[in-house]
Design a protein around this motif. Sequence first.
Motif, mmCIF file in Angstrom:
data_model
loop_
_atom_site.group_PDB
_atom_site.id
_atom_site.type_symbol
_atom_site.label_atom_id
_atom_site.label_comp_id
_atom_site.label_asym_id
_atom_site.label_seq_id
_atom_site.Cartn_x
_atom_site.Cartn_y
_atom_site.Cartn_z
ATOM 1 N N ARG A 1 0.710 -1.097 0.110
ATOM 2 C CA ARG A 1 -0.031 -0.145 -0.044
ATOM 3 C C ARG A 1 0.824 1.200 -0.075
ATOM 4 N N GLU A 2 1.988 1.126 0.404
ATOM 5 C CA GLU A 2 2.848 2.317 0.477
ATOM 6 C C GLU A 2 3.264 3.013 -0.950
ATOM 7 N N VAL A 3 3.305 1.996 -2.166
ATOM 8 C CA VAL A 3 3.355 2.392 -3.110
ATOM 9 C C VAL A 3 2.217 2.241 -3.937
ATOM 10 N N PHE A 4 1.558 1.297 -4.024
ATOM 11 C CA PHE A 4 0.285 0.980 -4.781
ATOM 12 C C PHE A 4 -1.003 1.048 -3.810
ATOM 13 N N GLY A 5 -1.096 1.939 -3.095
ATOM 14 C CA GLY A 5 -2.404 1.876 -2.216
ATOM 15 C C GLY A 5 -3.316 2.918 -2.718
ATOM 16 N N ARG A 6 -3.893 3.416 -1.960
ATOM 17 C CA ARG A 6 -5.428 4.270 -2.099
ATOM 18 C C ARG A 6 -5.084 5.642 -3.041
ATOM 19 N N PRO A 7 -3.958 6.284 -2.675
ATOM 20 C CA PRO A 7 -3.364 7.561 -3.550
ATOM 21 C C PRO A 7 -3.246 7.157 -4.861
ATOM 22 N N PHE A 8 -2.542 6.067 -5.205
ATOM 23 C CA PHE A 8 -2.098 5.658 -6.421
ATOM 24 C C PHE A 8 -3.334 5.047 -7.126
ATOM 25 N N ALA A 9 -4.393 4.444 -6.462
ATOM 26 C CA ALA A 9 -5.521 3.734 -7.228
ATOM 27 C C ALA A 9 -6.331 5.024 -7.437
ATOM 28 N N GLU A 10 -6.564 6.150 -6.402
ATOM 29 C CA GLU A 10 -7.548 7.164 -6.944
ATOM 30 C C GLU A 10 -7.013 8.067 -7.915
ATOM 31 N N ASN A 11 -5.585 8.293 -8.060
ATOM 32 C CA ASN A 11 -5.085 8.943 -9.067
ATOM 33 C C ASN A 11 -5.428 8.020 -10.261
ATOM 34 N N LEU A 12 -5.011 7.025 -10.249
ATOM 35 C CA LEU A 12 -5.100 6.029 -11.650
ATOM 36 C C LEU A 12 -6.686 6.149 -11.987
ATOM 37 N N TYR A 13 -7.510 5.955 -11.122
ATOM 38 C CA TYR A 13 -9.143 6.204 -11.396
ATOM 39 C C TYR A 13 -9.557 7.466 -12.307
ATOM 40 N N ARG A 14 -8.896 8.325 -11.351
ATOM 41 C CA ARG A 14 -9.424 9.815 -11.879
ATOM 42 C C ARG A 14 -8.723 10.062 -13.542
ATOM 43 N N ARG A 15 -7.600 9.542 -13.554
ATOM 44 C CA ARG A 15 -6.830 9.638 -14.846
ATOM 45 C C ARG A 15 -7.519 9.118 -16.028
ATOM 46 N N ALA A 16 -7.819 7.594 -15.652
ATOM 47 C CA ALA A 16 -8.550 6.961 -16.822
ATOM 48 C C ALA A 16 -9.795 7.166 -17.079
ATOM 49 N N ARG A 17 -10.715 7.547 -16.089
ATOM 50 C CA ARG A 17 -12.033 8.070 -16.188
ATOM 51 C C ARG A 17 -12.037 9.446 -17.028
ATOM 52 N N GLY A 18 -11.152 10.258 -16.661
ATOM 53 C CA GLY A 18 -10.892 11.378 -17.545
ATOM 54 C C GLY A 18 -10.725 11.133 -19.033
ATOM 55 N N ARG A 19 -10.028 10.019 -19.269
ATOM 56 C CA ARG A 19 -9.696 9.526 -20.718
ATOM 57 C C ARG A 19 -11.114 8.759 -21.469
ATOM 58 N N GLY A 20 -11.977 8.556 -20.311
ATOM 59 C CA GLY A 20 -13.469 8.034 -20.656
ATOM 60 C C GLY A 20 -13.512 6.531 -20.547
ATOM 61 N N LEU A 21 -12.338 6.124 -19.933
ATOM 62 C CA LEU A 21 -12.440 4.642 -19.491
ATOM 63 C C LEU A 21 -13.359 4.108 -18.791
ATOM 64 N N ASP A 22 -14.200 3.185 -19.122
ATOM 65 C CA ASP A 22 -15.303 2.549 -18.378
ATOM 66 C C ASP A 22 -14.475 1.810 -16.969
ATOM 67 N N PRO A 23 -15.281 2.005 -15.958
ATOM 68 C CA PRO A 23 -14.614 1.142 -14.548
ATOM 69 C C PRO A 23 -14.360 -0.203 -14.934
ATOM 70 N N ALA A 24 -15.045 -0.812 -15.624
ATOM 71 C CA ALA A 24 -14.667 -2.303 -15.770
ATOM 72 C C ALA A 24 -13.493 -2.487 -16.820
ATOM 73 N N ASP A 25 -13.087 -1.635 -17.727
ATOM 74 C CA ASP A 25 -11.903 -1.444 -18.377
ATOM 75 C C ASP A 25 -10.759 -1.321 -17.438
ATOM 76 N N ILE A 26 -10.930 -0.327 -16.443
ATOM 77 C CA ILE A 26 -9.774 0.290 -15.658
ATOM 78 C C ILE A 26 -9.578 -1.143 -14.960
ATOM 79 N N VAL A 27 -10.614 -1.748 -14.311
ATOM 80 C CA VAL A 27 -10.303 -3.009 -13.459
ATOM 81 C C VAL A 27 -9.515 -4.058 -14.257
ATOM 82 N N ALA A 28 -9.929 -4.240 -15.451
ATOM 83 C CA ALA A 28 -9.354 -5.270 -16.299
ATOM 84 C C ALA A 28 -8.015 -5.012 -16.616
ATOM 85 N N THR A 29 -7.626 -3.615 -16.977
ATOM 86 C CA THR A 29 -6.180 -3.116 -17.143
ATOM 87 C C THR A 29 -5.425 -3.013 -15.938
#
Length: 170
Positions: A34-62
């Motif tokens: 979690r110190e590297v790949f924890g909540r801040p990493f996940a939230e940042n990734l999710y925000r960037r991916a959604r900003g690119r129009g990715l579906d949540p299922a595509d984000i989880v698959a990736t």
Amino acid sequence: DGRLAARGRVREMLLAELMRHPYLRRRPPKSTGREVFGRPFAENLYRRARGRGLDPADIVATVTAFTARSIAEAYRRFLPGPVDELFLGGGGAKNRTLVAMLGGELAGPVLRPMDDLGLPAQAKEAVAFAVLAAETYLGRPGNLPAATGADRPVILGAVWPGRAQPQGRR
């Protein structure tokens, strides 16, 4: 069980970006969580991916593909040679999509659940801590410097006698 990831599509551009993470270039011994790949990493990734129009299922698959590919890359880079079988433990061993992706990335060894060895995957950490406690109790080092990067073998922790309590009281 990986159902959401199975519904999504791996987005190769995002996966390539994730595979450039600096942690993956480090040589063993290394460990992270979690110190590297924890909540801040996940939230940042999710925000960037959604900003690119990715579906949540595509984000989880990736992200699931990232987990599989990073494991496979470490296997190829750091193991001294091929192996016939890999035993999977922890929660990921129950994730069918992750296991299928890992099998596709490795295309060689047979992937088997740790349960096949007679040790439930969910018990992995409990058993590991029991072994470490036994080594401490017996006065023997419980670390592996070659795996952890520690300077030397050391006894992990200490055992201190407690006071006996009357029967029935806690």
